[in-house]
Design a protein around this motif. Structure first.
Motif, mmCIF file in Angstrom:
data_model
loop_
_atom_site.group_PDB
_atom_site.id
_atom_site.type_symbol
_atom_site.label_atom_id
_atom_site.label_comp_id
_atom_site.label_asym_id
_atom_site.label_seq_id
_atom_site.Cartn_x
_atom_site.Cartn_y
_atom_site.Cartn_z
ATOM 1 N N LEU A 1 21.458 -5.835 -14.754
ATOM 2 C CA LEU A 1 19.934 -6.292 -15.194
ATOM 3 C C LEU A 1 19.092 -6.498 -13.994
ATOM 4 C CD1 LEU A 1 18.985 -8.610 -18.206
ATOM 5 C CD2 LEU A 1 18.079 -9.126 -15.787
ATOM 6 N N VAL A 2 17.902 -6.121 -13.622
ATOM 7 C CA VAL A 2 17.387 -6.209 -12.551
ATOM 8 C C VAL A 2 16.085 -7.274 -12.991
ATOM 9 C CG1 VAL A 2 15.802 -4.148 -12.787
ATOM 10 C CG2 VAL A 2 16.273 -5.423 -10.436
ATOM 11 N N MET A 3 15.792 -8.104 -12.080
ATOM 12 C CA MET A 3 14.461 -8.976 -12.370
ATOM 13 C C MET A 3 13.964 -9.583 -11.055
ATOM 14 S SD MET A 3 16.009 -12.653 -13.632
ATOM 15 C CE MET A 3 14.441 -13.541 -13.333
ATOM 16 N N LYS A 4 12.788 -9.811 -11.045
ATOM 17 C CA LYS A 4 12.007 -10.464 -9.820
ATOM 18 C C LYS A 4 12.537 -11.569 -9.546
ATOM 19 C CE LYS A 4 7.943 -11.440 -10.597
ATOM 20 N NZ LYS A 4 6.378 -10.976 -11.029
ATOM 21 N N ALA A 5 12.972 -12.153 -8.476
ATOM 22 C CA ALA A 5 13.551 -13.464 -8.136
ATOM 23 C C ALA A 5 12.615 -14.544 -8.483
ATOM 24 C CB ALA A 5 13.896 -13.388 -6.445
ATOM 25 N N ILE B 1 8.704 -8.486 -5.142
ATOM 26 C CA ILE B 1 7.651 -8.213 -5.922
ATOM 27 C C ILE B 1 7.633 -6.937 -6.157
ATOM 28 C CG2 ILE B 1 5.182 -8.573 -6.228
ATOM 29 C CD1 ILE B 1 6.467 -11.209 -6.364
ATOM 30 N N ALA B 2 7.513 -6.264 -7.358
ATOM 31 C CA ALA B 2 7.050 -4.844 -7.661
ATOM 32 C C ALA B 2 8.264 -3.919 -7.656
ATOM 33 C CB ALA B 2 5.851 -4.188 -6.809
ATOM 34 N N GLU B 3 9.578 -4.595 -7.283
ATOM 35 C CA GLU B 3 10.767 -3.718 -7.028
ATOM 36 C C GLU B 3 11.635 -3.388 -8.340
ATOM 37 O OE1 GLU B 3 13.059 -5.506 -3.950
ATOM 38 O OE2 GLU B 3 11.631 -4.774 -2.371
ATOM 39 N N ALA C 1 15.807 -3.958 -17.349
ATOM 40 C CA ALA C 1 15.172 -4.791 -16.553
ATOM 41 C C ALA C 1 14.207 -5.882 -17.343
ATOM 42 C CB ALA C 1 14.253 -4.117 -15.466
ATOM 43 N N LEU C 2 13.817 -6.988 -16.766
ATOM 44 C CA LEU C 2 12.905 -8.001 -17.341
ATOM 45 C C LEU C 2 11.516 -7.412 -16.490
ATOM 46 C CD1 LEU C 2 14.764 -11.522 -17.836
ATOM 47 C CD2 LEU C 2 14.108 -9.509 -19.407
ATOM 48 N N LEU C 3 10.571 -7.126 -17.107
ATOM 49 C CA LEU C 3 9.188 -6.796 -16.612
ATOM 50 C C LEU C 3 8.329 -7.551 -17.088
ATOM 51 C CD1 LEU C 3 9.652 -2.898 -16.626
ATOM 52 C CD2 LEU C 3 10.127 -4.386 -14.841
ATOM 53 N N HIS C 4 6.943 -7.655 -16.494
ATOM 54 C CA HIS C 4 5.851 -8.456 -16.739
ATOM 55 C C HIS C 4 4.703 -7.534 -17.154
ATOM 56 C CE1 HIS C 4 8.969 -11.082 -15.195
ATOM 57 N NE2 HIS C 4 8.851 -11.756 -15.954
ATOM 58 N N ARG C 5 4.127 -7.481 -18.200
ATOM 59 C CA ARG C 5 2.964 -6.897 -18.379
ATOM 60 C C ARG C 5 1.730 -7.767 -18.104
ATOM 61 N NH1 ARG C 5 5.151 -3.349 -23.091
ATOM 62 N NH2 ARG C 5 4.366 -4.922 -24.428
ATOM 63 N N PRO C 6 0.511 -7.481 -17.494
ATOM 64 C CA PRO C 6 0.331 -6.126 -17.104
ATOM 65 C C PRO C 6 0.599 -5.706 -15.537
ATOM 66 C CG PRO C 6 -1.687 -7.921 -16.714
ATOM 67 C CD PRO C 6 -0.421 -8.443 -17.372
ATOM 68 N N PRO D 1 -8.335 -10.419 2.269
ATOM 69 C CA PRO D 1 -8.121 -11.258 3.309
ATOM 70 C C PRO D 1 -6.927 -12.332 3.289
ATOM 71 C CG PRO D 1 -9.644 -12.386 1.418
ATOM 72 C CD PRO D 1 -9.333 -10.582 1.426
ATOM 73 N N GLY D 2 -6.095 -12.289 2.048
ATOM 74 C CA GLY D 2 -5.116 -13.191 1.628
ATOM 75 C C GLY D 2 -3.753 -12.870 2.579
ATOM 76 N N PRO D 3 -2.713 -13.513 2.679
ATOM 77 C CA PRO D 3 -1.639 -13.395 3.489
ATOM 78 C C PRO D 3 -0.699 -12.452 2.476
ATOM 79 C CG PRO D 3 -1.604 -15.487 2.679
ATOM 80 C CD PRO D 3 -2.832 -15.043 2.247
ATOM 81 N N GLU D 4 0.024 -11.662 3.201
ATOM 82 C CA GLU D 4 1.137 -10.747 2.604
ATOM 83 C C GLU D 4 2.287 -11.696 2.073
ATOM 84 O OE1 GLU D 4 2.506 -7.710 5.017
ATOM 85 O OE2 GLU D 4 0.477 -6.840 5.300
ATOM 86 N N ALA D 5 2.587 -11.319 0.993
ATOM 87 C CA ALA D 5 3.553 -12.118 0.183
ATOM 88 C C ALA D 5 4.805 -11.014 -0.340
ATOM 89 C CB ALA D 5 3.392 -12.894 -0.993
ATOM 90 N N ARG D 6 6.180 -11.209 -0.317
ATOM 91 C CA ARG D 6 7.094 -10.242 -0.820
ATOM 92 C C ARG D 6 8.013 -10.831 -1.879
ATOM 93 N NH1 ARG D 6 8.546 -11.305 4.508
ATOM 94 N NH2 ARG D 6 10.439 -12.575 4.856
ATOM 95 N N ASP D 7 8.059 -12.261 -1.897
ATOM 96 C CA ASP D 7 8.842 -12.994 -2.673
ATOM 97 C C ASP D 7 8.388 -14.214 -2.986
ATOM 98 O OD1 ASP D 7 10.063 -14.636 -0.908
ATOM 99 O OD2 ASP D 7 11.430 -12.949 -0.202
#
Length: 282
Positions: free
Chosen positions: A97-101, A131-133, A146-151, A211-217
């Motif tokens: 099972l995959v989910m976003k941390a 994020i988004a993986e 997977a646990l996904l989140h719409r939208p 303009p915002g900073p990049e975020a990956r998790d």
């Protein structure tokens, strides 16, 4: 078309250089060139425009690059799922099972505990991702469910069961002047001085402009917020694991977020069916 030819073509189309593509594939350049020429003859179209210095895609080549990637992804996914099914048949059943941390952790804990008590339950390995993986890992066969989140996550082509729907909050540094507000609007959030919304990676791994900073998790995101570098609009359930140096304020007009359990539509796994059934009853 053969899978080998597709892999060769995708490598050349992505590198736009026969030498680099050959090195990436671990083969010599002459057989790579012959394979691409053979593929073009079989299709009856030119896929690449070659000069002494450059390689570019034709319109037909651009189409084949998109379709070829999808076809190769499907082949790789079939390989992984077949191997996992073989393991299950030899007495080593299990699900990935995959989910976003950092997302839906309370819901996941309840699901796993409830499922483990069911007759015939198998081991569920949890794969945490950025994020988004999670959608990509499910589609390419590295995960069964997977646990996904719409939208935010696409569920096109997947089977799904809705688990819960919730509002969203804006996460701010503790002590920010707006932390005393009962609620905010999206207009308030986007106008926050010095606290831009973060930029998330898309399905291809590239970040949106802004303009915002990049975020990956979530770990990186919460650190950016605590440092006063960003604010973020997140599902209300994030409150359960929010750091003490952060606070959350409801955002009235933010779109609702629906958490779903998702799986490939062609799955015939009895273990997966049992997990989905348990999730639907939570």
């Amino acid at each position: 078309m053969e899978t080998r030819e597709l892999r060769y073509f995708v490598a050349v189309a992505e590198e736009l250089h026969f030498g680099r593509a050959a090195q990436r594939l671990g083969i010599a350049q002459p057989p790579l060139s012959r394979a691409i020429q053979q593929l073009e003859r079989r299709l009856g179209v030119a896929l690449l425009e070659r000069t002494s210095r450059t390689v570019t895609l034709t319109e037909a080549g651009s189409v084949l690059l998109v379709e070829g990637r999808a076809a190769l992804d499907a082949v790789d996914a079939a390989d992984r799922r077949t191997r996992r099914a073989a393991l299950a048949a030899t007495g080593h059943p299990g699900l990935v099972l995959v989910m976003k941390a950092g997302a839906s952790s309370e819901l996941l804990s309840k699901l796993l505990d409830t499922y483990a008590a069911e007759p015939g339950a198998v081991t569920v390995d949890v794969l945490l991702c950025g994020i988004a993986e999670q959608e990509r890992l499910l589609r390419d066969g590295r995960a069964d469910v997977a646990l996904l989140h719409r939208p935010f996550d696409s569920t096109t082509g997947l089977d799904t069961e809705e688990l819960r729907t919730e509002g969203q909050v804006v996460v701010l540094p503790a002590g920010h002047p707006f932390t005393g507000r009962a609620h905010l609007t999206m207009a308030d959030v986007t106008a926050l001085p010095g606290l831009p919304l973060p930029r998330w990676p898309g399905p291809d791994g590239t970040y949106t402009d802004g303009p915002g900073p990049e975020a990956r998790d979530s770990t990186q995101l919460y650190e950016l917020i605590a440092l006063g570098r960003a604010a973020a609009v997140l599902p209300e359930s994030c409150r359960t694991h929010l750091r003490r140096d952060l606070t959350a304020v409801p955002v009235l007009d933010a779109p609702a977020v629906t958490t779903v359990i998702a799986w490939p539509p062609h799955s015939r796994s009895q273990a997966l069916a049992g997990l989905v059934r348990t999730a639907s009853l939570l």
